[in-house]
Design a protein around this motif. Structure first.
Motif, PDB file in Angstrom:
ATOM      1  N   LYS A   8       0.842  -1.207   0.000  1.00  0.00           N
ATOM      2  CA  LYS A   8       0.000   0.000   0.000  1.00  0.00           C
ATOM      3  C   LYS A   8       0.872   1.250   0.000  1.00  0.00           C
ATOM      4  CE  LYS A   8      -3.527   0.033   2.872  1.00  0.00           C
ATOM      5  NZ  LYS A   8      -4.423  -0.263   4.015  1.00  0.00           N
ATOM      6  N   ALA A   9       1.951   1.239   0.770  1.00  0.00           N
ATOM      7  CA  ALA A   9       2.869   2.394   0.783  1.00  0.00           C
ATOM      8  C   ALA A   9       3.515   2.577  -0.588  1.00  0.00           C
ATOM      9  CB  ALA A   9       3.934   2.204   1.867  1.00  0.00           C
ATOM     10  N   THR A  10       3.806   1.476  -1.267  1.00  0.00           N
ATOM     11  CA  THR A  10       4.394   1.563  -2.614  1.00  0.00           C
ATOM     12  C   THR A  10       3.412   2.198  -3.587  1.00  0.00           C
ATOM     13  OG1 THR A  10       5.826  -0.347  -2.237  1.00  0.00           O
ATOM     14  CG2 THR A  10       5.342   0.217  -4.538  1.00  0.00           C
ATOM     15  N   VAL A  11       2.150   1.814  -3.510  1.00  0.00           N
ATOM     16  CA  VAL A  11       1.142   2.412  -4.403  1.00  0.00           C
ATOM     17  C   VAL A  11       1.019   3.907  -4.115  1.00  0.00           C
ATOM     18  CG1 VAL A  11      -1.304   2.450  -5.039  1.00  0.00           C
ATOM     19  CG2 VAL A  11      -0.097   0.265  -4.824  1.00  0.00           C
ATOM     20  N   ALA A  12       0.991   4.295  -2.856  1.00  0.00           N
ATOM     21  CA  ALA A  12       0.953   5.725  -2.518  1.00  0.00           C
ATOM     22  C   ALA A  12       2.171   6.440  -3.093  1.00  0.00           C
ATOM     23  CB  ALA A  12       0.871   5.906  -1.009  1.00  0.00           C
ATOM     24  N   ASP A  13       3.316   5.773  -3.055  1.00  0.00           N
ATOM     25  CA  ASP A  13       4.551   6.351  -3.602  1.00  0.00           C
ATOM     26  C   ASP A  13       4.468   6.505  -5.127  1.00  0.00           C
ATOM     27  OD1 ASP A  13       7.273   7.293  -3.409  1.00  0.00           O
ATOM     28  OD2 ASP A  13       7.917   5.338  -4.147  1.00  0.00           O
ATOM     29  N   ILE A  14       3.786   5.579  -5.792  1.00  0.00           N
ATOM     30  CA  ILE A  14       3.621   5.684  -7.250  1.00  0.00           C
ATOM     31  C   ILE A  14       2.926   6.999  -7.599  1.00  0.00           C
ATOM     32  CG2 ILE A  14       2.376   4.718  -9.238  1.00  0.00           C
ATOM     33  CD1 ILE A  14       2.987   1.902  -7.965  1.00  0.00           C
ATOM     34  N   ALA A  69      -4.165   9.100  -3.979  1.00  0.00           N
ATOM     35  CA  ALA A  69      -4.868   7.880  -3.599  1.00  0.00           C
ATOM     36  C   ALA A  69      -5.945   8.261  -2.595  1.00  0.00           C
ATOM     37  CB  ALA A  69      -3.895   6.882  -2.992  1.00  0.00           C
ATOM     38  N   ILE A  70      -7.184   7.952  -2.908  1.00  0.00           N
ATOM     39  CA  ILE A  70      -8.309   8.224  -2.016  1.00  0.00           C
ATOM     40  C   ILE A  70      -8.524   7.030  -1.100  1.00  0.00           C
ATOM     41  CG2 ILE A  70     -10.758   8.820  -1.892  1.00  0.00           C
ATOM     42  CD1 ILE A  70      -8.947  10.979  -3.194  1.00  0.00           C
ATOM     43  N   ASP A  71      -8.480   5.825  -1.661  1.00  0.00           N
ATOM     44  CA  ASP A  71      -8.627   4.588  -0.899  1.00  0.00           C
ATOM     45  C   ASP A  71      -7.573   3.600  -1.377  1.00  0.00           C
ATOM     46  OD1 ASP A  71     -11.110   5.103   0.588  1.00  0.00           O
ATOM     47  OD2 ASP A  71     -12.073   5.072  -1.386  1.00  0.00           O
ATOM     48  N   LEU A  72      -6.983   2.886  -0.448  1.00  0.00           N
ATOM     49  CA  LEU A  72      -6.059   1.799  -0.758  1.00  0.00           C
ATOM     50  C   LEU A  72      -6.517   0.580   0.028  1.00  0.00           C
ATOM     51  CD1 LEU A  72      -2.613   3.636  -0.487  1.00  0.00           C
ATOM     52  CD2 LEU A  72      -3.765   2.896  -2.575  1.00  0.00           C
ATOM     53  N   VAL A  73      -6.767  -0.529  -0.683  1.00  0.00           N
ATOM     54  CA  VAL A  73      -7.226  -1.754  -0.049  1.00  0.00           C
ATOM     55  C   VAL A  73      -6.300  -2.878  -0.495  1.00  0.00           C
ATOM     56  CG1 VAL A  73      -9.141  -3.379   0.186  1.00  0.00           C
ATOM     57  CG2 VAL A  73      -9.613  -0.926  -0.068  1.00  0.00           C
ATOM     58  N   ALA A  74      -5.722  -3.572   0.474  1.00  0.00           N
ATOM     59  CA  ALA A  74      -4.817  -4.676   0.168  1.00  0.00           C
ATOM     60  C   ALA A  74      -5.480  -6.001   0.509  1.00  0.00           C
ATOM     61  CB  ALA A  74      -3.521  -4.524   0.955  1.00  0.00           C
ATOM     62  N   ASP A  75      -5.222  -6.988  -0.345  1.00  0.00           N
ATOM     63  CA  ASP A  75      -5.690  -8.346  -0.104  1.00  0.00           C
ATOM     64  C   ASP A  75      -4.616  -9.277  -0.656  1.00  0.00           C
ATOM     65  OD1 ASP A  75      -7.219 -10.581   0.511  1.00  0.00           O
ATOM     66  OD2 ASP A  75      -8.367 -10.470  -1.352  1.00  0.00           O
ATOM     67  N   ASN A  77      -1.425 -10.368  -2.111  1.00  0.00           N
ATOM     68  CA  ASN A  77      -0.361  -9.629  -2.807  1.00  0.00           C
ATOM     69  C   ASN A  77      -0.913  -8.609  -3.806  1.00  0.00           C
ATOM     70  OD1 ASN A  77      -1.316 -11.462  -4.684  1.00  0.00           O
ATOM     71  ND2 ASN A  77       0.713 -12.018  -5.457  1.00  0.00           N
ATOM     72  N   THR A  78      -2.161  -8.198  -3.637  1.00  0.00           N
ATOM     73  CA  THR A  78      -2.740  -7.184  -4.525  1.00  0.00           C
ATOM     74  C   THR A  78      -3.173  -5.954  -3.731  1.00  0.00           C
ATOM     75  OG1 THR A  78      -5.000  -8.059  -4.388  1.00  0.00           O
ATOM     76  CG2 THR A  78      -3.596  -8.918  -6.137  1.00  0.00           C
ATOM     77  N   VAL A  79      -3.156  -4.825  -4.422  1.00  0.00           N
ATOM     78  CA  VAL A  79      -3.645  -3.572  -3.857  1.00  0.00           C
ATOM     79  C   VAL A  79      -4.579  -2.945  -4.873  1.00  0.00           C
ATOM     80  CG1 VAL A  79      -3.042  -1.235  -3.067  1.00  0.00           C
ATOM     81  CG2 VAL A  79      -1.569  -3.167  -2.470  1.00  0.00           C
ATOM     82  N   MET A  80      -5.739  -2.546  -4.409  1.00  0.00           N
ATOM     83  CA  MET A  80      -6.686  -1.778  -5.225  1.00  0.00           C
ATOM     84  C   MET A  80      -6.647  -0.340  -4.729  1.00  0.00           C
ATOM     85  SD  MET A  80      -8.324  -3.737  -7.410  1.00  0.00           S
ATOM     86  CE  MET A  80      -9.633  -2.629  -7.842  1.00  0.00           C
ATOM     87  N   SER A  81      -6.699   0.587  -5.653  1.00  0.00           N
ATOM     88  CA  SER A  81      -6.735   1.999  -5.252  1.00  0.00           C
ATOM     89  C   SER A  81      -7.851   2.707  -5.996  1.00  0.00           C
ATOM     90  CB  SER A  81      -5.402   2.693  -5.528  1.00  0.00           C
ATOM     91  OG  SER A  81      -5.227   2.918  -6.904  1.00  0.00           O
ATOM     92  N   ARG A  82      -8.435   3.663  -5.315  1.00  0.00           N
ATOM     93  CA  ARG A  82      -9.322   4.629  -5.956  1.00  0.00           C
ATOM     94  C   ARG A  82      -8.552   5.923  -5.902  1.00  0.00           C
ATOM     95  NH1 ARG A  82     -13.903   8.102  -4.543  1.00  0.00           N
ATOM     96  NH2 ARG A  82     -13.466   7.682  -2.360  1.00  0.00           N
ATOM     97  N   PHE A  83      -8.418   6.573  -7.060  1.00  0.00           N
ATOM     98  CA  PHE A  83      -7.608   7.787  -7.104  1.00  0.00           C
ATOM     99  C   PHE A  83      -8.401   8.965  -7.658  1.00  0.00           C
ATOM    100  CE2 PHE A  83      -6.924   5.817 -11.249  1.00  0.00           C
ATOM    101  CZ  PHE A  83      -6.966   6.884 -12.123  1.00  0.00           C
ATOM    102  N   ARG A  84      -7.887  10.140  -7.361  1.00  0.00           N
ATOM    103  CA  ARG A  84      -8.441  11.390  -7.887  1.00  0.00           C
ATOM    104  C   ARG A  84      -7.360  12.038  -8.744  1.00  0.00           C
ATOM    105  NH1 ARG A  84     -10.579  16.520  -4.302  1.00  0.00           N
ATOM    106  NH2 ARG A  84     -11.540  17.655  -6.044  1.00  0.00           N
ATOM    107  N   LEU A  85      -7.723  12.405  -9.953  1.00  0.00           N
ATOM    108  CA  LEU A  85      -6.809  13.038 -10.902  1.00  0.00           C
ATOM    109  C   LEU A  85      -7.311  14.442 -11.185  1.00  0.00           C
ATOM    110  CD1 LEU A  85      -5.466  11.541 -14.191  1.00  0.00           C
ATOM    111  CD2 LEU A  85      -6.558  13.763 -14.192  1.00  0.00           C
ATOM    112  N   ARG A  86      -6.429  15.413 -11.014  1.00  0.00           N
ATOM    113  CA  ARG A  86      -6.748  16.808 -11.333  1.00  0.00           C
ATOM    114  C   ARG A  86      -5.642  17.373 -12.216  1.00  0.00           C
ATOM    115  NH1 ARG A  86      -7.270  18.531  -5.267  1.00  0.00           N
ATOM    116  NH2 ARG A  86      -5.881  16.785  -5.196  1.00  0.00           N
ATOM    117  N   GLY A  87      -6.011  18.289 -13.092  1.00  0.00           N
ATOM    118  CA  GLY A  87      -5.020  18.934 -13.944  1.00  0.00           C
ATOM    119  C   GLY A  87      -5.678  19.877 -14.922  1.00  0.00           C
ATOM    120  N   THR A  88      -4.826  20.553 -15.680  1.00  0.00           N
ATOM    121  CA  THR A  88      -5.280  21.505 -16.693  1.00  0.00           C
ATOM    122  C   THR A  88      -4.911  20.974 -18.064  1.00  0.00           C
ATOM    123  OG1 THR A  88      -4.798  23.267 -15.106  1.00  0.00           O
ATOM    124  CG2 THR A  88      -5.253  23.932 -17.386  1.00  0.00           C
ATOM    125  N   HIS A  89      -5.886  20.908 -18.950  1.00  0.00           N
ATOM    126  CA  HIS A  89      -5.687  20.347 -20.288  1.00  0.00           C
ATOM    127  C   HIS A  89      -4.990  21.379 -21.178  1.00  0.00           C
ATOM    128  CE1 HIS A  89      -7.535  19.034 -24.327  1.00  0.00           C
ATOM    129  NE2 HIS A  89      -6.493  18.264 -24.065  1.00  0.00           N
TER     130      HIS A  89
END
Length: 153
Positions: A8-14, A69-75, A77-89
């Motif tokens: 989970k920490a690795t996914v947050a680092d990504i 990362a809004i939510d990180l769930v580990a089960d 050896n897998t991690v699921m994440s819900r993320f929020r993406l913001r930016g200017t096109h």
């Protein structure tokens, strides 16, 4: 720290380093060289180069991209994440020239890790339809139905 906490920490680092800081050295450290991914566009590279291209593709279109990362769930050896993406096109995105519009969407990702803590498999999905609405290239359905978008009913 358990393997699940480490993953989970690795996914947050990504998000913090690869996406938000464009640190491609971290991609080489985090992802297995033979990464399996669901990026199936013609000509898309295999392995971790496919993930690097994904980051580059989005950062060219949205140079100020920021993902959290809004939510990180580990089960196991897998991690699921819900993320929020913001930016200017500000750059080309699927043939759509920069609009200067700000976007704010959500998505989900799935990561599978090996015993050494490297990502071996990766799948992702973002709210592309919502993104196209925000870019103004598609009318919002409720506005089109009401005729607010200028179409005749």
């Amino acid at each position: 720290m358990t393997d699940q906490e480490r993953n989970k920490a690795t996914v947050a680092d990504i998000y913090a380093t690869c996406w938000n800081k464009n640190d491609m050295k971290r991609v080489d450290e985090i992802f297995n060289e033979d990464l399996s991914h669901g990026l199936l566009l013609d000509g898309w590279p295999s392995g971790r180069d496919g993930f690097k291209k994904l980051v580059s593709f989005w950062r060219e279109a949205f140079p100020d991209i920021h993902e959290d990362a809004i939510d990180l769930v580990a089960d196991g050896n897998t991690v699921m994440s819900r993320f929020r993406l913001r930016g200017t096109h500000n750059g080309d995105f699927y043939g759509i020239p920069g609009t200067g519009r700000k976007v704010d969407i959500y998505g989900a990702e799935w990561f599978k890790f090996d015993e050494n803590g490297k990502v071996t498999d990766y799948l992702y999905h973002e709210d592309t339809l919502g993104l196209f609405f925000q870019l103004g290239v598609m009318p919002l359905p409720h506005l089109a139905i009401a005729g607010v978008d200028g179409t005749e009913k």
